[in-house]
Write a protein that holds these residues in place. Sequence first.
Motif, mmCIF file in Angstrom:
data_model
loop_
_atom_site.group_PDB
_atom_site.id
_atom_site.type_symbol
_atom_site.label_atom_id
_atom_site.label_comp_id
_atom_site.label_asym_id
_atom_site.label_seq_id
_atom_site.Cartn_x
_atom_site.Cartn_y
_atom_site.Cartn_z
ATOM 1 N N ASP A 39 -8.353 4.914 -15.287
ATOM 2 C CA ASP A 39 -9.102 3.643 -15.281
ATOM 3 C C ASP A 39 -10.546 3.937 -14.874
ATOM 4 O O ASP A 39 -11.118 3.265 -14.012
ATOM 5 C CB ASP A 39 -8.447 2.670 -14.305
ATOM 6 C CG ASP A 39 -8.881 1.212 -14.533
ATOM 7 O OD1 ASP A 39 -9.278 0.878 -15.667
ATOM 8 O OD2 ASP A 39 -8.810 0.418 -13.574
ATOM 9 N N TRP A 76 2.652 -12.966 -11.693
ATOM 10 C CA TRP A 76 2.662 -11.703 -12.452
ATOM 11 C C TRP A 76 3.053 -10.586 -11.475
ATOM 12 O O TRP A 76 2.196 -9.935 -10.901
ATOM 13 C CB TRP A 76 1.308 -11.425 -13.077
ATOM 14 C CG TRP A 76 1.281 -10.237 -14.009
ATOM 15 C CD1 TRP A 76 2.255 -9.275 -14.166
ATOM 16 C CD2 TRP A 76 0.232 -9.877 -14.909
ATOM 17 N NE1 TRP A 76 1.877 -8.363 -15.101
ATOM 18 C CE2 TRP A 76 0.645 -8.700 -15.581
ATOM 19 C CE3 TRP A 76 -1.009 -10.426 -15.208
ATOM 20 C CZ2 TRP A 76 -0.151 -8.070 -16.525
ATOM 21 C CZ3 TRP A 76 -1.801 -9.793 -16.152
ATOM 22 C CH2 TRP A 76 -1.384 -8.630 -16.809
ATOM 23 N N PHE A 116 -3.886 4.000 -12.013
ATOM 24 C CA PHE A 116 -3.406 4.032 -13.398
ATOM 25 C C PHE A 116 -3.201 5.470 -13.890
ATOM 26 O O PHE A 116 -2.977 5.689 -15.075
ATOM 27 C CB PHE A 116 -4.399 3.320 -14.325
ATOM 28 C CG PHE A 116 -4.358 1.821 -14.226
ATOM 29 C CD1 PHE A 116 -3.657 1.066 -15.159
ATOM 30 C CD2 PHE A 116 -4.998 1.150 -13.194
ATOM 31 C CE1 PHE A 116 -3.606 -0.316 -15.079
ATOM 32 C CE2 PHE A 116 -4.953 -0.231 -13.099
ATOM 33 C CZ PHE A 116 -4.254 -0.968 -14.044
ATOM 34 N N ASN A 155 -8.848 -6.107 -9.565
ATOM 35 C CA ASN A 155 -7.901 -7.053 -10.145
ATOM 36 C C ASN A 155 -6.517 -6.989 -9.524
ATOM 37 O O ASN A 155 -5.702 -7.883 -9.748
ATOM 38 C CB ASN A 155 -7.768 -6.780 -11.651
ATOM 39 C CG ASN A 155 -9.060 -7.079 -12.394
ATOM 40 O OD1 ASN A 155 -9.806 -7.969 -12.000
ATOM 41 N ND2 ASN A 155 -9.331 -6.326 -13.449
ATOM 42 N N VAL A 162 -0.098 -8.872 -9.487
ATOM 43 C CA VAL A 162 -1.467 -8.661 -9.954
ATOM 44 C C VAL A 162 -2.360 -9.700 -9.282
ATOM 45 O O VAL A 162 -2.212 -10.904 -9.507
ATOM 46 C CB VAL A 162 -1.539 -8.802 -11.490
ATOM 47 C CG1 VAL A 162 -2.980 -8.728 -11.985
ATOM 48 C CG2 VAL A 162 -0.682 -7.735 -12.164
ATOM 49 N N ARG A 165 -12.094 -4.775 -25.221
ATOM 50 C CA ARG A 165 -11.318 -5.563 -24.253
ATOM 51 C C ARG A 165 -12.202 -6.201 -23.187
ATOM 52 O O ARG A 165 -11.854 -7.232 -22.627
ATOM 53 C CB ARG A 165 -10.208 -4.719 -23.654
ATOM 54 C CG ARG A 165 -10.584 -3.646 -22.668
ATOM 55 C CD ARG A 165 -10.367 -4.092 -21.232
ATOM 56 N NE ARG A 165 -10.423 -2.943 -20.328
ATOM 57 C CZ ARG A 165 -9.705 -2.819 -19.248
ATOM 58 N NH1 ARG A 165 -8.860 -3.763 -18.907
ATOM 59 N NH2 ARG A 165 -9.846 -1.758 -18.472
ATOM 60 N N HIS A 174 -13.669 3.434 -15.232
ATOM 61 C CA HIS A 174 -14.819 2.604 -15.597
ATOM 62 C C HIS A 174 -15.818 2.605 -14.433
ATOM 63 O O HIS A 174 -15.577 3.230 -13.386
ATOM 64 C CB HIS A 174 -14.364 1.189 -15.963
ATOM 65 C CG HIS A 174 -13.549 0.510 -14.908
ATOM 66 N ND1 HIS A 174 -14.118 -0.055 -13.794
ATOM 67 C CD2 HIS A 174 -12.209 0.314 -14.782
ATOM 68 C CE1 HIS A 174 -13.182 -0.580 -13.037
ATOM 69 N NE2 HIS A 174 -12.005 -0.372 -13.604
ATOM 70 N N VAL A 211 -3.427 -4.654 -22.325
ATOM 71 C CA VAL A 211 -4.746 -5.284 -22.173
ATOM 72 C C VAL A 211 -5.872 -4.525 -22.864
ATOM 73 O O VAL A 211 -6.915 -5.107 -23.157
ATOM 74 C CB VAL A 211 -5.102 -5.547 -20.678
ATOM 75 C CG1 VAL A 211 -4.092 -6.471 -20.040
ATOM 76 C CG2 VAL A 211 -5.265 -4.255 -19.886
ATOM 77 N N LEU A 265 -8.423 -9.896 -21.100
ATOM 78 C CA LEU A 265 -8.234 -10.524 -19.792
ATOM 79 C C LEU A 265 -9.230 -10.028 -18.743
ATOM 80 O O LEU A 265 -9.754 -10.826 -17.961
ATOM 81 C CB LEU A 265 -6.800 -10.213 -19.327
ATOM 82 C CG LEU A 265 -6.444 -10.599 -17.901
ATOM 83 C CD1 LEU A 265 -6.394 -12.114 -17.751
ATOM 84 C CD2 LEU A 265 -5.098 -9.987 -17.496
ATOM 85 N N ALA A 266 -9.443 -8.723 -18.692
ATOM 86 C CA ALA A 266 -10.236 -8.132 -17.602
ATOM 87 C C ALA A 266 -11.700 -7.991 -18.041
ATOM 88 O O ALA A 266 -12.060 -7.077 -18.776
ATOM 89 C CB ALA A 266 -9.659 -6.780 -17.204
ATOM 90 N N LEU A 293 0.717 -1.891 -18.826
ATOM 91 C CA LEU A 293 -0.361 -2.873 -18.627
ATOM 92 C C LEU A 293 -1.605 -2.474 -19.435
ATOM 93 O O LEU A 293 -2.217 -3.294 -20.135
ATOM 94 C CB LEU A 293 -0.686 -2.968 -17.128
ATOM 95 C CG LEU A 293 -1.881 -3.814 -16.707
ATOM 96 C CD1 LEU A 293 -1.771 -5.233 -17.212
ATOM 97 C CD2 LEU A 293 -2.045 -3.803 -15.199
HETATM 98 C C1 SR1 Z 1 -4.596 -7.364 -14.879
HETATM 99 S S1 SR1 Z 1 -6.133 -6.809 -15.167
HETATM 100 C C2 SR1 Z 1 -5.929 -5.203 -15.727
HETATM 101 C C3 SR1 Z 1 -7.073 -4.330 -15.477
HETATM 102 O O1 SR1 Z 1 -7.436 -4.323 -14.110
HETATM 103 C C4 SR1 Z 1 -7.657 -3.006 -13.687
HETATM 104 O O2 SR1 Z 1 -8.840 -2.932 -13.014
HETATM 105 C C5 SR1 Z 1 -7.627 -2.156 -14.942
HETATM 106 O O3 SR1 Z 1 -8.893 -1.963 -15.494
HETATM 107 C C6 SR1 Z 1 -6.750 -2.939 -15.832
HETATM 108 O O4 SR1 Z 1 -6.913 -2.665 -17.202
#
Ligand code: SR1
Length: 410
Positions: free
Chosen positions: A243, A80, A272, A49, A73, A362, A245, A189, A367-368, A185
Motif C-alpha cells: 500500500d 464492515w 497490506f 482508513n 474498517v 481508484r 502510496h 477497491v 471508495l478510498a 480488499l
Molecule cells: C476501506 S479503504 C481501503 C484502502 O484503505 C487503505 O488505506 C488502502 O489504501 C486501501 O486500499
Amino acid sequence: MSGAGAPVAAVSGRTLTVASIPEYLAARPELAAQIEVAGLQVAEVGDGNLNQVFICRGRDGRNLVLKQALPYVRLIGPSWPMTEERAAREAHAIRIHAALSDRVCSVTYYDPDWFVLALEDLTDHTVLRAHLNEGNDIGSGDNGVAAVLGRHVADVCYGTSFLAMDPEPFRLAAAAAVNSELCELTEDVIFTEPFLGADRNSVGDPRVQELVDELQADPAWVGAAMRAKRRFLTVQEALLHGDLHSGSVFVRRAADAGGDPQWSVKTFDPEFSFYGPIGFDLGLLQANLLIAAVRAQVRGDTARAAALLTDVGTAWSAFADRFHALFADRARPSKFSDDFVDGWLADIHADTQAFAGCEMSRRVIGLAKVTDLESLPTQQYVVAATAVLRLTRSLLVDGGLPDDALSFSE
Ligand code: SR1
Ligand code: MG
C-alpha cells in the motif's frame, strides 16, 4: 459513512482509548520501560482508513507511538468487519523490510492479544501526502525522496526475492506472508470497483462522472485493468509493502550536505504486505507522485508540477539501477543468465505503468479518495480529476505517459 478519524466503536473489549492507555502501558513492562507513564499526554491521531494511532508524550520528553488494528474498517465502521490479525502481518513485514533497508519505520514491540504495535517515534516527520499538499518540494536527483524510495523498493524486493533466497525458504516466506483478507480488499477497491462499477463509488462532480461512464464503457481501458488484476492475483516476486502510496511515507528534510538537502524517508503501514508483483509497490508510488503533480499544475505551481513529473521517472530509474546492481552481485550466478534481469525489469516496468493506472483510477472513482484531489475547489477538482483519469488511459492502454502529461490548465 463515518470517515477516517471518526470516533471508534469498542466492539472487542480490547479497544484502546486515550483514557485507558496509561493502564495498558503500566501492565506491560516492555512498553512502560520506553516512556514515563505518570503524567502522560495521549492523543489519537489516526487519519488512515483502517486503524487507530495514539501518540503518547511523556513528561521526560520521550514519546511512544501505538497503532491498534480495529476489528472493522474504520472508514466505514463496525458494519464492515475485518480481522485484527492484519497487525501481525504488519509487524512481520516491518521486521523483514527493516532488516533490508533503513527506510522503514521500525516496530519496537508487538502485542498479539490487543493487536497493538509500538512504532519508532517519527513525530518529527510529516506524512509525504500532507507535505506535498502543502506545496513543499521533496528534493531531486540521487538524494531526493523519489530516488530514496526507488532504491528502498529495490532493496526490500530484491532481498525477499528468489534471487536472494534459496528456493525452499523463498516459497516458505511467500507462504508465511499470505494476506488473503487485505489482498481481497485491494482486489475489490483497486482492480474491480473503479472499472466495473460499485455502489460505494463516487465522484465529486457530474462532469467527471461523464468521463467515468465513458471509460467504463471502453473495453481497452477495462481490459487492461483486468490484466493488471490478474498480475496482482498471480505473481509472487517479492514481499511488498502492499500500500505504498504517499500516505504511507514519512519525510523530514535533514541537514544539507554540501548544499544538497538530505531527506529522512521512512515507509510505514505495511499491513497490506504480501508476496506479489514488484511493480505494484512502484506503481502506487508513481501514481501518487503523479496525482501530486496534477494537483500542483491545477494550482498554477507549474515548476513543482514538472519536478514531480520528473520524480516519477526518477523513482523508476533509482529502483532499476539499484536492482541491476544487486543482481550483478547475486549469490547464485550460475542459476540465472547475465541478461535475466533485463527481461525482468521490462516486465516490472510494464506492471508499474498498469498498476499506476489502476491506483489513479481508484483515487478518483473508488471508495478510498485522496486529499490531493478532494481538498481542491470544485473547478480545480474537475480539471484535476479529468486530467488524472485521462492519464490512467495513457498508462493502462498506451503503456506510458504522453510527453505532454501536464498540458492542461484550469
Ligand atoms: C476501506 S479503504 C481501503 C484502502 O484503505 C487503505 O488505506 C488502502 O489504501 C486501501 O486500499
Ligand atoms: Mg495505510
